[in-house]
Design an enzyme around this catalytic site. Structure first.
Site, PDB file in Angstrom:
ATOM      1  N   GLU A  94      26.116  30.108  31.745  1.00  0.00           N
ATOM      2  CA  GLU A  94      27.018  30.993  30.582  1.00  0.00           C
ATOM      3  C   GLU A  94      28.169  30.051  29.917  1.00  0.00           C
ATOM      4  O   GLU A  94      28.826  29.534  30.781  1.00  0.00           O
ATOM      5  CB  GLU A  94      27.111  32.345  31.164  1.00  0.00           C
ATOM      6  CG  GLU A  94      25.808  33.024  31.715  1.00  0.00           C
ATOM      7  CD  GLU A  94      25.977  34.478  32.024  1.00  0.00           C
ATOM      8  OE1 GLU A  94      24.814  34.974  32.362  1.00  0.00           O
ATOM      9  OE2 GLU A  94      27.007  35.064  32.201  1.00  0.00           O
ATOM     10  N   CYS A 107      35.396  29.092  27.507  1.00  0.00           N
ATOM     11  CA  CYS A 107      35.374  29.289  28.723  1.00  0.00           C
ATOM     12  C   CYS A 107      34.036  28.647  29.165  1.00  0.00           C
ATOM     13  O   CYS A 107      32.724  28.941  28.890  1.00  0.00           O
ATOM     14  CB  CYS A 107      35.237  30.591  29.282  1.00  0.00           C
ATOM     15  SG  CYS A 107      35.226  30.739  31.138  1.00  0.00           S
ATOM     16  N   CYS A 114      27.421  27.949  41.836  1.00  0.00           N
ATOM     17  CA  CYS A 114      28.661  27.218  42.522  1.00  0.00           C
ATOM     18  C   CYS A 114      28.459  27.029  44.131  1.00  0.00           C
ATOM     19  O   CYS A 114      27.559  27.848  44.716  1.00  0.00           O
ATOM     20  CB  CYS A 114      29.760  28.122  42.125  1.00  0.00           C
ATOM     21  SG  CYS A 114      31.534  27.556  42.589  1.00  0.00           S
ATOM     22  N   CYS A 118      33.379  32.145  46.677  1.00  0.00           N
ATOM     23  CA  CYS A 118      34.401  32.873  47.094  1.00  0.00           C
ATOM     24  C   CYS A 118      33.960  34.345  46.940  1.00  0.00           C
ATOM     25  O   CYS A 118      32.946  34.828  46.036  1.00  0.00           O
ATOM     26  CB  CYS A 118      35.462  32.614  45.641  1.00  0.00           C
ATOM     27  SG  CYS A 118      36.093  31.051  45.594  1.00  0.00           S
ATOM     28  N   CYS A 121      33.456  36.487  43.770  1.00  0.00           N
ATOM     29  CA  CYS A 121      33.038  36.088  42.290  1.00  0.00           C
ATOM     30  C   CYS A 121      31.467  36.184  42.143  1.00  0.00           C
ATOM     31  O   CYS A 121      30.821  35.602  43.282  1.00  0.00           O
ATOM     32  CB  CYS A 121      33.492  34.607  42.323  1.00  0.00           C
ATOM     33  SG  CYS A 121      33.015  33.739  40.853  1.00  0.00           S
ATOM     34  N   GLY A 164      30.859  27.415  38.134  1.00  0.00           N
ATOM     35  CA  GLY A 164      31.246  26.302  38.825  1.00  0.00           C
ATOM     36  C   GLY A 164      32.513  25.941  39.109  1.00  0.00           C
ATOM     37  O   GLY A 164      33.378  26.459  38.657  1.00  0.00           O
ATOM     38  N   GLU A 165      32.498  24.729  40.061  1.00  0.00           N
ATOM     39  CA  GLU A 165      33.859  24.119  40.565  1.00  0.00           C
ATOM     40  C   GLU A 165      33.849  22.881  39.746  1.00  0.00           C
ATOM     41  O   GLU A 165      33.389  21.723  40.263  1.00  0.00           O
ATOM     42  CB  GLU A 165      34.066  24.137  41.948  1.00  0.00           C
ATOM     43  CG  GLU A 165      34.983  23.306  42.656  1.00  0.00           C
ATOM     44  CD  GLU A 165      36.455  23.548  42.016  1.00  0.00           C
ATOM     45  OE1 GLU A 165      36.708  24.860  41.898  1.00  0.00           O
ATOM     46  OE2 GLU A 165      37.197  22.674  41.589  1.00  0.00           O
ATOM     47  N   SER A 196      40.094  24.275  35.784  1.00  0.00           N
ATOM     48  CA  SER A 196      40.395  25.284  36.794  1.00  0.00           C
ATOM     49  C   SER A 196      40.016  25.007  38.039  1.00  0.00           C
ATOM     50  O   SER A 196      38.627  24.917  38.126  1.00  0.00           O
ATOM     51  CB  SER A 196      40.110  26.708  36.389  1.00  0.00           C
ATOM     52  OG  SER A 196      40.330  27.534  37.059  1.00  0.00           O
ATOM     53  N   SER A 218      43.158  28.452  41.038  1.00  0.00           N
ATOM     54  CA  SER A 218      42.756  29.917  41.338  1.00  0.00           C
ATOM     55  C   SER A 218      43.303  30.182  43.052  1.00  0.00           C
ATOM     56  O   SER A 218      42.669  30.015  43.728  1.00  0.00           O
ATOM     57  CB  SER A 218      41.170  29.958  41.634  1.00  0.00           C
ATOM     58  OG  SER A 218      40.709  29.854  40.018  1.00  0.00           O
ATOM     59  N   LEU A 219      44.419  30.833  43.211  1.00  0.00           N
ATOM     60  CA  LEU A 219      45.319  30.877  43.986  1.00  0.00           C
ATOM     61  C   LEU A 219      44.897  32.223  44.905  1.00  0.00           C
ATOM     62  O   LEU A 219      44.437  32.027  46.140  1.00  0.00           O
ATOM     63  CB  LEU A 219      46.737  30.902  44.024  1.00  0.00           C
ATOM     64  CG  LEU A 219      47.835  31.127  44.970  1.00  0.00           C
ATOM     65  CD1 LEU A 219      47.292  29.623  45.971  1.00  0.00           C
ATOM     66  CD2 LEU A 219      49.076  30.988  44.737  1.00  0.00           C
ATOM     67  N   HIS A 220      45.118  33.423  44.386  1.00  0.00           N
ATOM     68  CA  HIS A 220      44.184  34.631  44.895  1.00  0.00           C
ATOM     69  C   HIS A 220      45.076  35.145  46.001  1.00  0.00           C
ATOM     70  O   HIS A 220      45.022  36.387  46.388  1.00  0.00           O
ATOM     71  CB  HIS A 220      42.994  34.831  44.947  1.00  0.00           C
ATOM     72  CG  HIS A 220      42.114  34.169  43.959  1.00  0.00           C
ATOM     73  ND1 HIS A 220      42.420  34.691  42.582  1.00  0.00           N
ATOM     74  CD2 HIS A 220      41.046  33.117  43.766  1.00  0.00           C
ATOM     75  CE1 HIS A 220      41.659  33.823  41.793  1.00  0.00           C
ATOM     76  NE2 HIS A 220      40.981  33.153  42.440  1.00  0.00           N
ATOM     77  N   ASN A 296      37.341  42.003  38.122  1.00  0.00           N
ATOM     78  CA  ASN A 296      36.279  42.792  37.361  1.00  0.00           C
ATOM     79  C   ASN A 296      35.071  42.707  38.356  1.00  0.00           C
ATOM     80  O   ASN A 296      34.512  42.090  38.881  1.00  0.00           O
ATOM     81  CB  ASN A 296      35.557  41.750  36.234  1.00  0.00           C
ATOM     82  CG  ASN A 296      36.786  41.419  35.302  1.00  0.00           C
ATOM     83  OD1 ASN A 296      37.191  42.190  34.749  1.00  0.00           O
ATOM     84  ND2 ASN A 296      37.327  40.248  35.015  1.00  0.00           N
ATOM     85  N   CYS A 339      35.766  37.540  33.665  1.00  0.00           N
ATOM     86  CA  CYS A 339      35.874  36.500  34.522  1.00  0.00           C
ATOM     87  C   CYS A 339      35.066  37.040  35.926  1.00  0.00           C
ATOM     88  O   CYS A 339      35.271  37.910  36.227  1.00  0.00           O
ATOM     89  CB  CYS A 339      37.457  36.321  35.151  1.00  0.00           C
ATOM     90  SG  CYS A 339      38.407  35.882  33.670  1.00  0.00           S
TER      91      CYS A 339
HETATM   92  N1  SAH Z   1      35.688  27.344  40.338  1.00  0.00           N
HETATM   93  C1  SAH Z   1      36.759  27.307  39.425  1.00  0.00           C
HETATM   94  C2  SAH Z   1      36.311  27.708  38.026  1.00  0.00           C
HETATM   95  C3  SAH Z   1      35.804  29.198  38.015  1.00  0.00           C
HETATM   96  S1  SAH Z   1      37.150  30.160  37.368  1.00  0.00           S
HETATM   97  C4  SAH Z   1      38.153  28.224  40.050  1.00  0.00           C
HETATM   98  O1  SAH Z   1      37.807  28.714  41.096  1.00  0.00           O
HETATM   99  O2  SAH Z   1      38.962  28.107  39.335  1.00  0.00           O
HETATM  100  C5  SAH Z   1      36.810  31.591  37.448  1.00  0.00           C
HETATM  101  C6  SAH Z   1      38.200  32.418  37.284  1.00  0.00           C
HETATM  102  O3  SAH Z   1      37.666  33.713  37.451  1.00  0.00           O
HETATM  103  C7  SAH Z   1      38.909  31.955  38.910  1.00  0.00           C
HETATM  104  O4  SAH Z   1      40.085  31.939  38.732  1.00  0.00           O
HETATM  105  C8  SAH Z   1      38.452  32.976  39.576  1.00  0.00           C
HETATM  106  O5  SAH Z   1      39.125  33.243  40.669  1.00  0.00           O
HETATM  107  C9  SAH Z   1      38.365  34.204  38.516  1.00  0.00           C
HETATM  108  N2  SAH Z   1      37.321  35.293  39.181  1.00  0.00           N
HETATM  109  C10 SAH Z   1      36.358  35.093  39.680  1.00  0.00           C
HETATM  110  N3  SAH Z   1      35.605  36.328  40.164  1.00  0.00           N
HETATM  111  C11 SAH Z   1      36.591  37.357  39.354  1.00  0.00           C
HETATM  112  C12 SAH Z   1      36.263  38.654  39.430  1.00  0.00           C
HETATM  113  N4  SAH Z   1      35.239  39.342  39.875  1.00  0.00           N
HETATM  114  N5  SAH Z   1      37.152  39.490  38.740  1.00  0.00           N
HETATM  115  C13 SAH Z   1      38.225  38.701  38.126  1.00  0.00           C
HETATM  116  N6  SAH Z   1      38.326  37.182  38.322  1.00  0.00           N
HETATM  117  C14 SAH Z   1      37.447  36.462  38.895  1.00  0.00           C
END
Ligand code: SAH
Length: 373
Positions: A94, A107, A114, A118, A121, A164-165, A196, A218-220, A296, A339
């Site tokens: 997508e 995007c 992937c 995580c 996701c 993907g990463e 990213s 993507s720290l979180h 999301n 996202c």
């Molecule tokens: N693998 C890479 C590229 C994917 S980016 C990475 O991790 O950065 C996708 C972005 O959306 C990341 O910042 C991820 O953490 C965020 N994301 C993933 N799932 C999400 C969700 N359910 N709600 C909001 N953000 C999300």
């Protein structure tokens, strides 16, 4: 020379020039070809009048200019557009276009599914089926550009935040970014092309040696014990090691540029004042902007989006602590394009889909038993 025609869109400038030279042509001709295609939009080689007849015949026999097939297009009420495209290996990924105040951010996906899984996701739940080729990635941009051309516009920003990463598909992502930033191709500023990563430290270090594209992390979570539960990769590359790699990358970016730290806010998991305080402390010596993304939801995630009040509190704390902190508003969620909602059509090679389906079934069963009591 190959007998199978290769995609023109798989060649970065350096590689295209080297290929021309190896076939006995001038480097200069490779640049002429790029201008015809990327600047003039011409893909009929015979119309490229400043190439010799022999070169045109050679190119016709060895190159094609096909784009990935668009399987579906979905248009959100907010202007976001999501394409499902079939890539070289037969699976679908997508791509999401987010128009916003004169900017057109695309995007793009870098892999089919992937490998990282995580926990919050949706892409991770699809499992994994391989890397996208350079032309699969560039094709996504060309598809969006052909839509935007109808209103006299083009993609202005590209973020590798789709499926993907990207740093696990290093070589192809690097070549794709080089085409995006190349004046002979897309000519997008390096400030507007962002890779990213979930924190692949070896990849960040390799990237620092190869380019100065913009980078988002993507720290979180601000501490390991929490990040381990959200981003499993953290067990391999814990936060301290990741921050060291970030500082190395900042040396490459130079003083005028900074990193982006992405932080998905999940209700009751990582959105409390404690995390805001710890995050502000952690990032003190890492030049960055902070991007907050309210979670999301997707079916079976088990997580919730925090209240807007909590999101605002978190943002206010970070702002007061001196960080440029943006709230990424949810776009395209009516077409599952926000996202973390991108899933494509992945023929899973990891059996992860099956494991999750079984887990969901087990969970449903448990709830049903509880209800009956
Ligand atoms: N693998 C890479 C590229 C994917 S980016 C990475 O991790 O950065 C996708 C972005 O959306 C990341 O910042 C991820 O953490 C965020 N994301 C993933 N799932 C999400 C969700 N359910 N709600 C909001 N953000 C999300």
């Amino acid at each position: 020379m190959t007998t199978d025609a290769s995609s023109f869109f798989s060649w970065s400038r350096d590689k295209l020039e080297a290929w021309f030279v190896a076939a006995g042509h001038q480097k200069f001709s490779a640049r002429q070809l790029m201008k015809w295609v990327y600047h003039q939009g011409l893909t009929d080689v015979q119309g490229m009048t400043d190439l010799s007849r022999a070169q045109r015949d050679w190119l016709s026999a060895t190159m094609h200019f096909k784009l990935p097939e668009v399987v579906t297009v979905a248009r959100s009420t907010d202007g976001t557009i999501k394409w499902v495209v079939r890539v070289t290996n037969g699976n679908c990924v997508e791509t999401v276009l987010i128009p916003d105040k004169g900017r057109n951010t695309l995007c793009v996906s870098s892999q089919v599914g992937c490998m990282l899984d995580c926990t919050f996701c949706a892409t991770g739940k699809q499992g994994f089926n391989g890397n996208l080729s350079v032309d699969d990635i560039i094709g996504q941009v060309l598809i969006a550009n052909s839509e935007l051309a109808q209103r006299g516009e083009a993609v202005t920003n590209v973020v590798f935040m789709g499926m993907g990463e990207p740093l696990l598909n290093f070589d192809n992502v690097l070549d794709a970014t080089s085409l995006l930033m190349d004046d002979l191709a897309f000519g997008i500023s390096k400030r507007r092309v962002t890779v990213s990563t979930a924190g692949l430290v070896t990849g960040i270090r390799a990237l620092a040696k190869a380019t100065d594209v913009s980078l988002a992390i993507s720290l979180h979570a601000p501490r390991n014990e929490l990040r381990d539960t959200l981003v499993p990769l953290n067990r391999k590359y814990p936060i301290e090691v990741l921050m060291d790699a970030c500082r190395e990358y900042l040396d490459v970016l130079g003083e005028k540029r900074s990193l982006t730290m992405e932080y998905t806010l999940i209700d009751g998991v990582n959105d409390s004042p404690r995390e805001a305080r710890e995050l502000a402390g952690l990032l003190r010596d890492v030049r960055c902007k902070v991007n907050l993304i309210p979670f999301n939801p997707f079916p079976g995630s088990g997580f919730r989006r925090p209240s807007m009040d909590n999101v605002r509190h978190f943002q206010t704390y970070m702002l007061k602590a001196g960080y440029a902190t943006m709230l990424r508003t949810t776009r395209g969620d009516d077409i599952a394009a926000a996202c973390g909602q991108l899933v494509g059509q992945v023929t899973d090679r990891t059996r992860r889909q099956e494991r999750y389906r079984n887990r969901d079934a087990a969970e449903a069963n448990r709830l049903a038993v509880q209800e009956r009591r």
